[in-house]
Every structure is written in C-alpha cells, then in structure tokens.
Design a protein around this motif. Structure first.
Motif, mmCIF file in Angstrom:
data_model
loop_
_atom_site.group_PDB
_atom_site.id
_atom_site.type_symbol
_atom_site.label_atom_id
_atom_site.label_comp_id
_atom_site.label_asym_id
_atom_site.label_seq_id
_atom_site.Cartn_x
_atom_site.Cartn_y
_atom_site.Cartn_z
ATOM 1 N N PHE A 1 44.001 45.652 55.206
ATOM 2 C CA PHE A 1 43.025 46.284 54.314
ATOM 3 C C PHE A 1 43.532 46.368 52.876
ATOM 4 O O PHE A 1 42.749 46.371 51.936
ATOM 5 C CB PHE A 1 42.595 47.669 54.829
ATOM 6 C CG PHE A 1 43.586 48.772 54.603
ATOM 7 C CD1 PHE A 1 43.544 49.534 53.441
ATOM 8 C CD2 PHE A 1 44.560 49.066 55.546
ATOM 9 C CE1 PHE A 1 44.465 50.555 53.225
ATOM 10 C CE2 PHE A 1 45.475 50.086 55.339
ATOM 11 C CZ PHE A 1 45.424 50.829 54.173
ATOM 12 N N MET A 2 44.848 46.395 52.699
ATOM 13 C CA MET A 2 45.409 46.392 51.345
ATOM 14 C C MET A 2 45.550 44.969 50.819
ATOM 15 O O MET A 2 45.233 44.703 49.664
ATOM 16 C CB MET A 2 46.767 47.096 51.332
ATOM 17 C CG MET A 2 46.688 48.592 51.570
ATOM 18 S SD MET A 2 48.313 49.345 51.676
ATOM 19 C CE MET A 2 48.780 49.374 49.957
ATOM 20 N N ARG A 3 46.040 44.060 51.662
ATOM 21 C CA ARG A 3 46.260 42.677 51.234
ATOM 22 C C ARG A 3 44.957 41.978 50.863
ATOM 23 O O ARG A 3 44.943 41.091 50.034
ATOM 24 C CB ARG A 3 46.971 41.879 52.324
ATOM 25 C CG ARG A 3 48.426 42.290 52.493
ATOM 26 C CD ARG A 3 49.114 41.415 53.520
ATOM 27 N NE ARG A 3 49.412 40.098 52.998
ATOM 28 C CZ ARG A 3 50.568 39.744 52.451
ATOM 29 N NH1 ARG A 3 51.527 40.627 52.320
ATOM 30 N NH2 ARG A 3 50.765 38.518 52.022
ATOM 31 N N ASN A 4 43.870 42.373 51.502
ATOM 32 C CA ASN A 4 42.580 41.717 51.270
ATOM 33 C C ASN A 4 41.804 42.296 50.092
ATOM 34 O O ASN A 4 40.716 41.819 49.780
ATOM 35 C CB ASN A 4 41.722 41.765 52.545
ATOM 36 C CG ASN A 4 42.343 40.959 53.664
ATOM 37 O OD1 ASN A 4 43.074 39.994 53.425
ATOM 38 N ND2 ASN A 4 42.082 41.362 54.885
ATOM 39 N N ARG A 5 42.346 43.302 49.446
ATOM 40 C CA ARG A 5 41.691 43.861 48.253
ATOM 41 C C ARG A 5 41.677 42.797 47.162
ATOM 42 O O ARG A 5 42.648 42.080 46.975
ATOM 43 C CB ARG A 5 42.424 45.109 47.748
ATOM 44 C CG ARG A 5 42.556 46.238 48.736
ATOM 45 C CD ARG A 5 41.274 46.887 49.070
ATOM 46 N NE ARG A 5 40.719 47.504 47.880
ATOM 47 C CZ ARG A 5 39.599 48.184 47.865
ATOM 48 N NH1 ARG A 5 38.905 48.331 48.950
ATOM 49 N NH2 ARG A 5 39.150 48.705 46.763
ATOM 50 N N THR A 6 40.578 42.720 46.445
ATOM 51 C CA THR A 6 40.461 41.680 45.423
ATOM 52 C C THR A 6 40.107 42.263 44.064
ATOM 53 O O THR A 6 39.585 43.370 43.961
ATOM 54 C CB THR A 6 39.376 40.646 45.811
ATOM 55 O OG1 THR A 6 38.121 41.321 45.934
ATOM 56 C CG2 THR A 6 39.722 39.943 47.098
ATOM 57 N N LEU A 7 40.425 41.483 43.058
ATOM 58 C CA LEU A 7 40.041 41.776 41.677
ATOM 59 C C LEU A 7 39.461 40.511 41.081
ATOM 60 O O LEU A 7 39.883 39.399 41.432
ATOM 61 C CB LEU A 7 41.258 42.195 40.846
ATOM 62 C CG LEU A 7 41.809 43.579 41.067
ATOM 63 C CD1 LEU A 7 43.129 43.729 40.339
ATOM 64 C CD2 LEU A 7 40.836 44.627 40.582
ATOM 65 N N LYS A 8 38.548 40.692 40.168
ATOM 66 C CA LYS A 8 37.996 39.529 39.486
ATOM 67 C C LYS A 8 39.037 38.960 38.535
ATOM 68 O O LYS A 8 39.801 39.691 37.916
ATOM 69 C CB LYS A 8 36.732 39.910 38.723
ATOM 70 C CG LYS A 8 35.603 40.277 39.641
ATOM 71 C CD LYS A 8 34.335 40.506 38.877
ATOM 72 C CE LYS A 8 33.275 40.899 39.885
ATOM 73 N NZ LYS A 8 31.968 40.473 39.543
ATOM 74 N N GLN A 9 39.025 37.637 38.421
ATOM 75 C CA GLN A 9 39.976 36.932 37.577
ATOM 76 C C GLN A 9 39.945 37.469 36.149
ATOM 77 O O GLN A 9 40.983 37.673 35.529
ATOM 78 C CB GLN A 9 39.665 35.439 37.591
ATOM 79 C CG GLN A 9 40.531 34.648 36.641
ATOM 80 C CD GLN A 9 40.060 33.214 36.481
ATOM 81 O OE1 GLN A 9 38.904 32.900 36.675
ATOM 82 N NE2 GLN A 9 40.976 32.347 36.117
ATOM 83 N N GLU A 10 38.768 37.723 35.619
ATOM 84 C CA GLU A 10 38.648 38.184 34.231
ATOM 85 C C GLU A 10 39.346 39.527 34.016
ATOM 86 O O GLU A 10 39.947 39.750 32.970
ATOM 87 C CB GLU A 10 37.177 38.258 33.812
ATOM 88 C CG GLU A 10 36.382 39.272 34.606
ATOM 89 C CD GLU A 10 34.889 39.149 34.429
ATOM 90 O OE1 GLU A 10 34.271 40.184 34.123
ATOM 91 O OE2 GLU A 10 34.352 38.039 34.603
ATOM 92 N N LYS A 11 39.312 40.420 35.005
ATOM 93 C CA LYS A 11 40.005 41.703 34.883
ATOM 94 C C LYS A 11 41.509 41.519 34.864
ATOM 95 O O LYS A 11 42.219 42.173 34.106
ATOM 96 C CB LYS A 11 39.605 42.643 36.026
ATOM 97 C CG LYS A 11 38.226 43.214 35.888
ATOM 98 C CD LYS A 11 37.957 44.223 36.961
ATOM 99 C CE LYS A 11 36.563 44.808 36.771
ATOM 100 N NZ LYS A 11 36.272 45.850 37.746
ATOM 101 N N ILE A 12 41.999 40.626 35.705
ATOM 102 C CA ILE A 12 43.442 40.355 35.743
ATOM 103 C C ILE A 12 43.894 39.759 34.421
ATOM 104 O O ILE A 12 44.903 40.173 33.845
ATOM 105 C CB ILE A 12 43.788 39.425 36.921
ATOM 106 C CG1 ILE A 12 43.540 40.150 38.240
ATOM 107 C CG2 ILE A 12 45.228 38.947 36.831
ATOM 108 C CD1 ILE A 12 43.673 39.275 39.462
ATOM 109 N N LEU A 13 43.142 38.801 33.912
ATOM 110 C CA LEU A 13 43.507 38.157 32.643
ATOM 111 C C LEU A 13 43.461 39.155 31.489
ATOM 112 O O LEU A 13 44.326 39.131 30.608
ATOM 113 C CB LEU A 13 42.595 36.963 32.371
ATOM 114 C CG LEU A 13 42.768 35.779 33.325
ATOM 115 C CD1 LEU A 13 41.729 34.707 33.052
ATOM 116 C CD2 LEU A 13 44.170 35.213 33.235
#
Length: 176
Positions: free
Chosen positions: A71-83
């Motif tokens: 459940f933690m490993r599968n958490r995602t973020l949008k690429q634009e937020k990371i950049l």
C-alpha cells in the motif's frame, strides 16, 4: 530531467535509488524526529524508532532494495509534481553537495553498514524512553540524520561525526 511515465510510484523511486534508499529513510526519520512541534508529539519518536528498526534490519540482512508494504510502494505522484519539487530543491541540494562528498568511503560500506545499522537499532530502541524526557528525542534525531546523510553521500567523515555525537550524548547521559 525527463521521466518516462506520467505517474511515478514510490516503488519506482525505491528501485531507482537501490541501497541509497536506506540512507534516505534514516535521514527522513531523523528529520521528522528533529522537526519542531512534530518530533515532540507523544508517540512520534516511538513511531520513528519502529520505522528505523525496520529500515536497519533490512540493511543488516543485506537487502538490495528497501521493502515497504504494497500500500505504500504503490502510492503514486504525478510527474509534474515531482519535477516541480525537484526544481525547488535544486538550490538546496547544490549547497549540500558542496559540503557532502564521498570521502573515507570505507566507513560507509561493507561491515561498517552493519555497525551503522546496529547503532541505529540501539538508538531507535531507546527512543520510546526519550519521550518522557523533554527534547531528548532530538539527540536521536540528530544522530539518525547524520547517519542517513553519511549513507546517502558515502561520506565517512559524517560517520565519524555521528560517532562523536553518539559518544558525547552517551557521556552526557552517564555523567549526570
């Protein structure tokens, strides 16, 4: 920096960082413990201590990648937020990179990783007790932060600094 996906999971980040992720999570636990108003909340040092024990145990059994529940490993973020976050962090990271560098790397590899992991387990084990002494968990937070940075940067000088901090803290505790 260009990422190949629109969405990036924590699993992707952990796979890309490999063994460096252990240092990152030690650093994160140390910073959370040190954070004003956060690290002093009852239960936070104990929670961070448990997290550090999980991290350190994995380092002791020589895992190549950090294990976290799905459940933690599968958490995602949008690429634009990371950049966007990386762009904001870039000046800070450049400053840190000027100070931290690979030196005395034998203190961050092989057998010494076991020593660091054992010290982190011992530090984490006393963190629940530290909750009863105001601000004492900050000592553990500093030690974990320095060890995390040392593993991330392969900076043996920081390992020596963390040992000095640990010795000083022990001396102060047992003298009084």
């Amino acid at each position: 920096m260009t990422l190949k996906k629109d969405v990036v999971s924590l699993d992707d980040i952990l796979d890309a960082s490999g063994r460096k992720s252990f240092g990152f999570f030690l650093l994160l636990a140390g910073i959370i413990t040190l954070a004003p108003l956060v690290g002093d909340i009852p239960g936070v040092p104990t929670l961070m201590g448990a997290f550090v024990i999980i991290i350190s145990f994995q380092l002791l059994i020589r895992r190549e990648n950090m294990w976290l529940p799905a459940f933690m490993r599968n958490r995602t973020l949008k690429q634009e937020k990371i950049l966007r976050a990386l762009k904001r962090l870039k000046p800070v990271m450049k400053g840190i990179d000027r100070i931290l560098k690979p030196r005395l790397t034998f203190l961050t590899k092989g057998f010494m990783q076991y020593v660091i992991a054992l010290i982190c387990v011992a530090t984490a084990a006393v963190m629940p007790v530290m909750e009863f002494i105001p601000f004492s968990a900050n000592i553990a937070g500093v030690i974990l932060t320095v060890f995390g940075l040392a593993l991330l940067a392969s900076d043996g000088f920081l390992v020596l600094f963390a040992f000095a901090l640990l010795g000083t803290a022990g001396w102060l505790i047992f003298i009084n």
